[in-house]
Design an enzyme around this catalytic site. Structure first.
Site: not given
Lengths: 507, 507, 507, 507
Positions: B241, B269, B361
């Site tokens: 991330y 995403d 995800h």
């Protein structure tokens, strides 16, 4: 009038408390409804309950203010009553109502409401049954009603990545007016059925959250009440049922324009109000059994429900040539509400109107009418092909309504060419369960959902929501499964997975 | 700091045990969280329970190690405490927890677990509710979450016969590294929610069975713990991330490379973490009712669930231009995780990246995003048409994840061009119910299924799994049935078959 | 051998009745199975129950006659026992079995059985659980198993009218042999699980009703028993699992030909027998709990079910080049059973074989393999296009099997080009519930259905059943609905119709 | 005859009251049915109940008047009985019947019946089981029966707006005769099963509401009774089952013409009456258990239900060449009832007939025959292409029947080219629950629905209902979902919405 010049007294009225002679008081006036008993769309029982008494409290939430004067012949308007002399009706609270009040008190905190579905789940159990039946019901087998929601599920997203989505702006303009979201609160009737403040809940919440309210002809609150409740500069539209008497219509429209209404949405999908059987069925509960016996098997059909009760003035003769009339009486932009195929959208464009709402009236009119989102796809394709238009389009705006529960639904419509989307029932359910605060919460939830969805979709503003972001290739697919083979199904033993030992025997 | 240079004592901390002044101890340090109570995504109740006490045991499984230091202003970091002086928190085991422990003890033998579904069936009843809610939940109406699995059911096999399938080899290479199967363990957060060893269960099982683990940014175990647990030569990827502070990101990435990570999967995403309402709804149970009263209907919205609690650092501004930055700081192959249409896959290829994961995800971000297997079909077609690529492709590798429960699912993806498939939740459920042994069993099951399926398909090795072995012609079909005609259905009397005489009367 | 030349006594054997030394008697011979306990696919418990005793009765219905000699090393064959000296095993009837017997007695009269579904409904409750699990189970999630039936529902009739349908003839020829219907009884294993007479029920009923039986390799009755039971002139086919040892295969094939078998159906879809989890799951019930404890979590995996127990000899190396071998050892027509795409059907034709069975083994092998009826459509189209063949075709015959429950299913296949259709499970269920009479009734029902359907379809004989009589345009449609919107669904209040007054309150 | 010239006495008859010698009285005549007991399609039990007695009351509702004389050899017709001497059969009312009568008394008021579904809901609980089974049952798995209704759901409306729809006229002409709606009451058998007045309920209601009744060959009332009940000028059609004996057919047809029948509908989809298993299954309940024992497992098959009982005279040899015969014996327009593909519709046109009914006999004949509305689409397309015809067409009229429950269904068919639509079961259910008044109410409901639907559709008369008003693009879609993944489904935890606090614990 029986007693011209001098108000009637409560005692005089109270004498007329039978089926043979039945007077009632509404808003300080007395009416002789004896001959109307059999014609009352709501059944005779509820009227007879107030025979000789003041029926205003019962009357108000379900009727437009002028319903009684419109429906009764003038000679049955018996004139004013001296309210001081009228005995107060003692309100008897039924057990059913008491239970409902208990449920209302037990509603979850607003902070526990996560989405628009939740308001409906709560409203269903805290609203009076009659109100729920009226709001939730739809035409015939309610196929179109549910298709409205289902059709959104045939449209899927194609999100884009690696765009800087730090700042997201989901505001837009509708008919040239700023809206904080590409949605408006669409017109729905009889707001007081769900909450004493009726449509005002919507007006006030709309002001706070920068969205536009469409004021309905069949509001429980009067038009002026609703306009008066608006904040300075608050934009409102007006939904119009066209009266058989065009003079009345002219008066209404010009009054609306004078009061600052910014767009006139003329309903064209309701030359007659649809059969809503859930609503009709609910009404049998409200019948007077003795009445029923009297009428017998072949008696008068009183099963028309709230919808029919309020709509007899609507003109089924309304047609394209009337559009010139509207242009002649107002400068407000004219939008047709209830267009359901590209041919009529094209006609509206060629007629010089400002736009159309692709709508089937929330599934309450013609069952098996297609959803707005499906019609949108064919309208955009055909108006592009035949008139070279691109959408969204400032000059000729497309709206849809029906079945919306998530911002994703609205964003799909915007991607496919809609300027904005009307949302109705979810706000009714919001104020029916939580009043104005409910509507505000609903709007906050939608704001959150817009921000989230657009960020995840890679669209930083409304213009960046483009057709390529959705796959609507299945939109015209109306599948019905081959009926199930029940013998085969009942023989098939479903697979069972691993189970906890201790409880194996019990499952 | 209140007491610079000298550790605080337990007694000093214990004085601050109220809403008005609330200190807690985490990992030997004291923090003043008074002002943070209303902002805590997990609600105030759980913090107040530990007011003036050591909250480390509660804190650890749900927060990344640096969550508290990141979220609290530096002046609220009150410095170290002398742990010797701190009273031990007595663990009270609730009835609910006791029942759960009983269920855990009653789980079936591992030998009775036949497939990946089984782990989920057991995990659902033996996991703490909070953990189940966090792992299983997905965005909005969880349509995409289930579509991920359902989409595989629209792809059918075209098996080949009469090939000598005595020897089957289902090993492959992923980004140039050997893998015993065309799958990898994909990144999932908060492993300790399900099992005290958290992600280490995956690391150790992966080593034994020759598969690659993708280490998550939001692991409950620290990155170095996970790397340290790896066997010599064990290949690991890293899921990133991207932090708003690129220096932090740079430090993380270069540390990962230094520790031997073989591929960097950048999540694209999740510029904002999705709403997972099942998770949020579960949280209301954890609220302090007195708090709730205080906040009232319009109070602070604390309903964000575990997901939001851990993600505020993620940069929504991440965009294509950042790719140069990543190229400049690492030699690891760069893969985008979360690509959802062919246009972005093409862009990734043109940008010189090593591949993309076609993923939504696990359905936890944008509802109505399409499944990886569906997107794969359009990506393969378009990259072939526009860049002449064939897949599987060594230079630009395609991965998918989401919804996998059987080796057949994976083999379908491989036939359609994927290099490998990420599997997440099934392994979480495996260790949540059986620890590391569960993950190993899950991998053994998959090995068995690969051997079986490839033999029956007539493919002796991964290269022999070709497009002609599947029929994916229905992959883009998103059907929603016409709403049911409930009146008709309730009138129809289902056929009944023959029945045993004796029990006829009872049925 | 312990005791060469002289039979063992019952007493000697009885000493070896423990896990440490476990001997059993099967068909008058003694075997030392001590080392085999952990490898026994059926679990150790069932063997230990017969430790030191005669296990023949238990052994027979589930094993092919030579299973024990094949699976045990020769040194564990301890030679014959003197049966006179062996104590009879007292059969203890469990409560479960007693209840089952009661259900069996309560089965409806055969005259009340209206269709093939009915046999399944009865068999499900009157068969031993183990037998039901073995017969009914299919691979993985049993998707293909059910698709086999469902696919027929995507083919609809286009009946013709005003043809003189007084006389209907539904007889045909299969591989040149007369059959009273375009169906044959296909090969299924372990007939004695369902009925003591096993496959002989089929042989005898087939004789009476003029249909062809395909004798299975894995019959419970020996091959010769089945042939001996045939009536003079009765046509039988043989289904062959090819042994790793081609000499054994040669012996079997040539014996079959000598005994008059008219067609050799070589199974090509089972290089390894599929995982049938319903069967495997049933087996856990049969485990010895103490054994289970001993083996522990990581112990031997005994969960293979009946299927694996009987199939280890099958050669996964079988391939196209073996076809020359078969041509060299027999003059019987060679048909491949288990072809699943047109490419392999074409190869079979080019190889000079007599036909193919388009089959997925009743859904018991590869889940997500397509149904025979679907594959038939592509095979007919491609063999017409590439080799100019028309079907049905005498020179290269197409068969399908799987999912048949009605003559309509078969007629659809015939219309689409099949010569005949194999029916398996329905006959197993017929004899499991009613023995030979059940099979005869099933055949009578099919005769009736053929007559009725052909008359209503306007086809007087098999040749008149033409492609134009069916619409198979949806055959390749594999739809999976978009996952349901559970929040919306739970809020929607289903319409209720009119109800009887008296019971209104109770509904 | 036993006693020529002189009537038998009740005492004489009463002696023959056993299985060995069984006489019964029907309509004042005595019959020896001893040898017929085993052949009686309704089972022996019901006959033996009346052995030696007057069976007329039981006989009448279920048999056409001449059934007994047709089925018994002449020598078994024993001649008239002196009714005076016959003991009256005491009617014993069973508990079941008493309960049914109670339900009948509790039926809702007709004014509460909102749609045609409602009659079915009431009829299902107030009709005798035998009657419900006969009326509601359909062929095999009743797939086509339900598809008939479902197919309408694949056709959606495209309503037009802004037309003056003040006046709506939904009357039309059928074969040149005025009808108040584009529907007719189609032929259905055995009307007295549901109501003592049988088909007369339909005749009288049809007269009142200006619709046409098609009189069935298999009416419970005699043909002349039905014609006599017609009002002056009332139009009736006649449905013909063609008798094997053409002289009988000629007599029937010419008698019909003489009595004023305006159209002859020749049934062509029933060379043999279909298997209706619901009806057959119901019959087992009516068996005499002692009889059953005697017949044993292999005994006579008595499971044919009411349908087979009444149809043995129908000629399966009927064919196209018979059309010349019909032209030669009558001037009535000839229409084929039961055409199911365009090829036969074309043949009917080329043969010079007046029209066809696209029908599958209410799903009672060939299961998996397509619905009339689906066949209509292909017929219209092909007759336009091949003969240049447009529909609706005066010269060659298309009708459909089956599955109608709403005026919307009929309007869809009219839009697609049908002249009118036959409605059957809904009227049976209407009179079975409410007699003639029920049928009238049903017709009133349809009138209301026509007015409403046409107004909302923008069609002022039948001619304005055009193809562009419907979207039938999905009509040929026969989808069957991929079988469900039960393990996945059982693991998935459905989302739950907000709930009332107080009852949270209880849900």
């Amino acid at each position: 009038m029986v007693n011209a010049g001098k108000p009637l007294t409560g005692n005089e009225v109270a004498l007329h408390n039978t089926r043979e002679s039945c007077w009632i008081i509404v808003h300080d006036n007395v009416y002789d409804v004896t001959d109307f008993l059999d014609d009352h769309p709501g059944g005779s029982k509820i009227i007879l309950k107030y025979a000789g008494k003041d029926a205003t409290k019962e009357y108000d939430p379900i009727h437009p203010p002028d319903a009684i004067t419109t429906n009764l012949k003038p000679e049955k308007h018996l004139g004013p009553v001296d309210l001081e002399t009228v005995e107060k009706v003692e309100e008897v609270i039924t057990n059913e109502e008491r239970t409902r009040q208990a449920r209302l008190a037990a509603r979850p905190l607003l902070s526990e409401i996560l989405n628009l579905h939740d308001f409906e789940a709560i409203a269903r159990v805290v609203m009076p049954e009659k109100a729920w039946a009226y709001y939730s019901s739809a035409a015939d087998d309610e196929i179109t009603n549910r298709e409205n929601h289902a059709a959104f599920h045939r449209v899927w997203f194609r999100p884009r990545i690696l765009r800087d989505v730090t700042a997201i702006d989901w505001s837009t303009t509708i008919l040239g007016h700023k809206s904080s979201m590409p949605l408006y609160i669409t017109a729905t009737a009889l707001g007081k059925l769900g909450h004493p403040d009726g449509e005002l809940n919507l007006t006030r919440a709309a002001a706070k959250h920068g969205v536009i309210q469409m004021v309905p002809t069949l509001a429980s609150c009067s038009f002026d009440e609703i306009i008066d409740a608006a904040a300075p500069g608050q934009v409102q539209f007006f939904q119009l049922y066209v009266n058989k008497d065009r003079e009345i219509t002219k008066r209404i429209v010009q009054h609306a324009e004078k009061r600052g209404i910014k767009g006139l949405f003329i309903t064209v999908d309701a030359p007659q109000l649809g059969r809503r059987e859930k609503d009709m069925r609910q009404k049998f509960e409200a019948e007077d059994p003795s009445e029923v016996k009297q009428a017998g098997q072949g008696g008068v059909d009183r099963s028309q429900g709230a919808a029919r009760a309020i709509s007899s003035f609507i003109d089924p003769g309304l047609n394209w040539s009337d559009m010139q009339f509207f242009k002649s009486i107002t400068k407000m932009p004219l939008i047709l509400k209830g267009v359901q195929c590209w041919e009529d959208a094209l006609e509206a464009y060629d007629t010089g109107l400002a736009g159309v709402v692709l709508s089937n009236h929330g599934g309450r009119q013609l069952d098996f009418a297609r959803s707005g989102i499906e019609v949108l796809v064919e309208v955009v394709a055909n108006l592009k092909e035949k008139r070279g238009l691109n959408f969204p389009n400032e000059k000729f705006q497309l709206f849809i309504d029906g079945g919306v529960r998530r911002a994703t639904d609205i964003i799909k419509a915007v991607a496919l060419g809609a300027t904005a989307v009307g949302v109705g029932r979810p706000f009714l359910y919001a104020f029916s369960s939580y009043g104005q605060e409910g509507v505000e919460k609903a709007l906050r939830i939608l704001h959150d959902e817009f921000e989230m969805t657009m960020r995840l979709l890679g669209a930083r503003n409304i213009k960046e929501i483009v057709p390529g972001m959705v796959d609507a290739s299945n939109i015209h697919l109306h599948t019905v499964s081959v009926p199930s083979d029940n013998l085969y199904e009942s023989n098939y033993e479903r697979l069972q997975g691993a189970r906890i030992r201790a409880i194996k025997g019990k499952l």
